[in-house]
Enzyme design. Structure first.
Site: not given
Length: 482
Positions: A255, A289
């Site tokens: 991720e 993110c």
């Protein structure tokens, strides 16, 4: 606080005897220390997890027994919510409201995993059709989901518990054993997780925590006894993790970063759009993110949007993250603050205009703060529009049509998240469906839901976290026939 390594159910010093200070990024005060682990410590932790997996002390339990153990962990963590919130504030610098939400979300993912532990993930297939004249045969096939084995979880500094606990919970629910390497900036919350697991009676070796630097991570990822590596962090480091795991053909779930697009159509409610834009600029001081850091705005409302965003960001309150009034916390380190400032200066030299012209700052003379920045006058090909800055910096780029907006949004090496704001919901959904990203919201439709998978396209990663897809990442498929 002083913490050692947690390996095979025991607290111990690092092999080299060294420790590293943990610094509060808002005050620059040392708030504790953690063992500075070594590659030898990493090897020991994998060995402990490997023994614990293969002797069946965890994988050999029934799903109901594993679920019961995880419920005890949930109760133990729930009793210490305020402690975890305080640790998040102190070591990551996330403001109180954000820290509380992250801890609550982490617990919600643990609760979801407890349910997944006892769910039926297998498929029974009957005998295939018998050919004419063939003798009768009683047979069947079972497609099983079995644990991947030893799972290594390498986790980042932003929202430590939220970005670690779902990995641990899903892996344990499926019968794996785990070694966690937290960020050296934020080890205390994860060591507190290990303490809770110990008190909840999770067997020795099932969950291990090794703190330290990149050498520890490389030793863990490259160990041939590891069945799966799950990593959250930058795409640059993610590529290195993937290369380290490739030598053993070890599966990875990555991720990674994002440069996610917020598409503001000409008919958008600018109050709503600017609120979304401001929240995504200031949450975690931009160190997230999935934050929407590329704002693609229709030319007809471009100036009004920038003005509304400017007004919103003017109301941001930098300060002590423990203060409930604070909405903008610090960056994680002085080096990172200076990196963000350098990227902004370079953009200004290339012709960017700063509608909001923030820079490095302190609060009461301390802290690694950076004020919000809004850059205009740059194209989608500029480095600040293509690379993850990981700071409170938004880039606003105009477009003239939905087709152009989609082209700009998809013209990115990343594909983690996205959003569309429009009064025309049908048109907004039509745009959203064309975006190449893992999670898209329409008109602030994103809501916390542990059932939803999370992950990205392109350099934003491989695989998914959360939801049933995230749980099953921690399994292998096995077929039994008889």
């Amino acid at each position: 606080m002083e913490r050692g390594l947690y390996v095979d159910g025991q607290w111990r010093a690092a092999a080299g005897g060294a420790s590293a200070d943990v610094v509060n990024p808002a005050t620059e005060a040392v708030i504790g220390s953690a063992a500075d682990g070594t590659a030898a410590d990493a090897t020991d932790a994998v060995a402990a997890a490997h023994r614990a997996f293969h002797d069946g002390r965890w994988s050999g339990l029934t799903p109901a027994e594993r679920a019961a153990a995880l419920r005890r962990l949930h109760r133990t963590l729930s009793d210490r919510v305020e402690d975890h919130v305080a640790l998040s504030i102190a070591e990551s610098g996330a403001p109180r409201g954000q820290s509380a939400a992250f801890v609550a979300s982490g617990l919600a993912h643990l609760e979801y995993a407890i349910g997944a532990a006892t769910a039926d993930h297998d498929r029974m297939l009957p005998s295939p059709p018998r050919a004419a004249g063939a003798p009768p045969r009683v047979s069947a096939s079972l497609v099983r989901r079995v644990p991947a084995g030893v799972v290594v979880a390498v986790t980042p500094f932003n929202a430590p518990l939220l970005l670690t606990l779902p990995k641990v919970a899903a892996a344990l629910a499926m019968g794996n054993t785990v070694v966690v390497k937290p960020s050296p900036y934020t080890p205390l919350e994860i060591l507190a997780l290990a303490e809770a697991a110990d008190e909840a009676g999770i067997p020795p070796g099932v969950l291990n925590v090794v703190t330290g630097g990149a050498d520890v991570g490389a030793a863990l990822v490259g160990d041939p006894r590891v069945g799966l590596v799950t990593f959250t962090g930058s795409d640059t480091v993610g590529a290195k993790v993937m290369a380290q795991a490739a030598g053993n053909i070890t599966r990875v779930v990555l991720e990674l970063g994002g440069k996610s697009a917020l598409v503001v159509r000409a008919d958008a409610d600018l109050a709503l759009a600017s609120r979304i834009g401001a929240v995504n600029t200031t949450t975690l001081a931009g160190q997230g993110c999935a934050l929407l850091t590329r704002h693609l705005v229709h030319r007809d409302v471009f100036a009004d949007y920038v003005a509304a965003l400017t007004d919103r960001l003017a109301a941001a309150v930098p300060g002590d993250p423990a203060d409930a009034r604070t909405t903008l916390g610090p960056l994680i380190s002085a080096a990172h603050r200076d990196r963000v400032a350098s990227l902004v200066r370079d953009a200004r030299r290339r012709g960017a205009k700063a509608a909001v012209d923030g820079g490095p700052a302190t609060v009461d003379g301390k802290g690694f703060f950076h004020e919000p920045v809004v850059l205009t006058g740059l194209g989608n090909d500029d480095p600040v529009a293509r690379h993850e800055i990981f700071g409170p910096v938004a880039v606003v780029i105009p477009f003239g049509s939905d087709d152009e907006a989609v082209t700009l949004a998809n013209d990115s090496p990343y594909g983690l998240a996205g959003a569309v704001v429009s009064a025309d919901r049908v048109a907004a959904v039509a745009v959203a469906e064309r975006l190449r990203a893992g999670r898209i919201s329409v008109n602030d439709g994103a809501a916390a839901d542990v059932r939803l998978p999370f992950g990205g396209f392109g350099r934003s990663g491989i695989g998914r976290e959360f939801g049933p897809e995230g749980v099953l990442e921690y399994t292998e498929v096995q077929t039994l026939q008889w």
